[in-house]
Enzyme design. Sequence first.
Site, short mmCIF file in Angstrom:
data_model
loop_
_atom_site.label_atom_id
_atom_site.label_comp_id
_atom_site.label_asym_id
_atom_site.label_seq_id
_atom_site.Cartn_x
_atom_site.Cartn_y
_atom_site.Cartn_z
N GLY A 69 0.78 -1.24 0.00
CA GLY A 69 0.00 0.00 0.00
C GLY A 69 0.80 1.28 0.00
O GLY A 69 0.24 2.38 0.10
N GLN A 70 2.13 1.18 -0.14
CA GLN A 70 2.93 2.39 -0.18
C GLN A 70 2.56 3.22 -1.41
O GLN A 70 2.14 2.69 -2.44
CB GLN A 70 4.43 2.06 -0.23
N GLU A 71 2.77 4.51 -1.31
CA GLU A 71 2.38 5.42 -2.40
C GLU A 71 2.94 4.98 -3.74
O GLU A 71 2.24 4.98 -4.76
CB GLU A 71 2.83 6.84 -2.07
N LEU A 73 3.53 2.11 -4.83
CA LEU A 73 2.94 0.86 -5.32
C LEU A 73 1.48 1.01 -5.74
O LEU A 73 0.97 0.18 -6.49
CB LEU A 73 3.05 -0.23 -4.25
#
Length: 180
Positions: A69-71, A73
């Site tokens: 869920g990192q920006e 990704l």
Amino acid sequence: MGLLFTKIWSLFTNEEHKIVIIGLDNAGKTTILYQFIMNEVVHTSPTLGSNVEEVVWKNIRFIMWDIGGQESLRQGWSAYYSNTEFIILVIDSTDRERLKLSKDELWKMLSHEDLKKASILIYANKQDVKGCLTPAEISDQLSLTSIKKHHWQIQACCALTGEGLYQGLEWIANQLKARS
């Protein structure tokens, strides 16, 4: 007799259902996935890419894709949408500052062609933390009642204890029954 045959047949079918688990980083997606598999908390680190696991529950086979869920990704989430029947959106109920970002990501997903038939389960995670947002507050902030073209459900949960997780799977199982 037909119902009996259906129940017996379901024991031998290999039908699987694709679920994509998404949400912002640190929402609890991977913890939820491994609660389903091992019924315990597993120490995790941020997911770089995806984890995929088979979860069998009540004779239903789910292929669950846990997407980072990192920006950096999030732009690639749509690569996982093909043939997805259910989206599990995990919300960190303590992360008030990023709830608008979760809403934006949800509505972007809902407009994607590959998800036009997908149902959405929203897990309001971290309900064990004092001062967290309630599922009703999260529902309001995400404008869930405005979703008209998808079946959806919001479920309070705690990934660390497993509380509420199986109620969410029960909702998914009922959606599958309604489709058949």
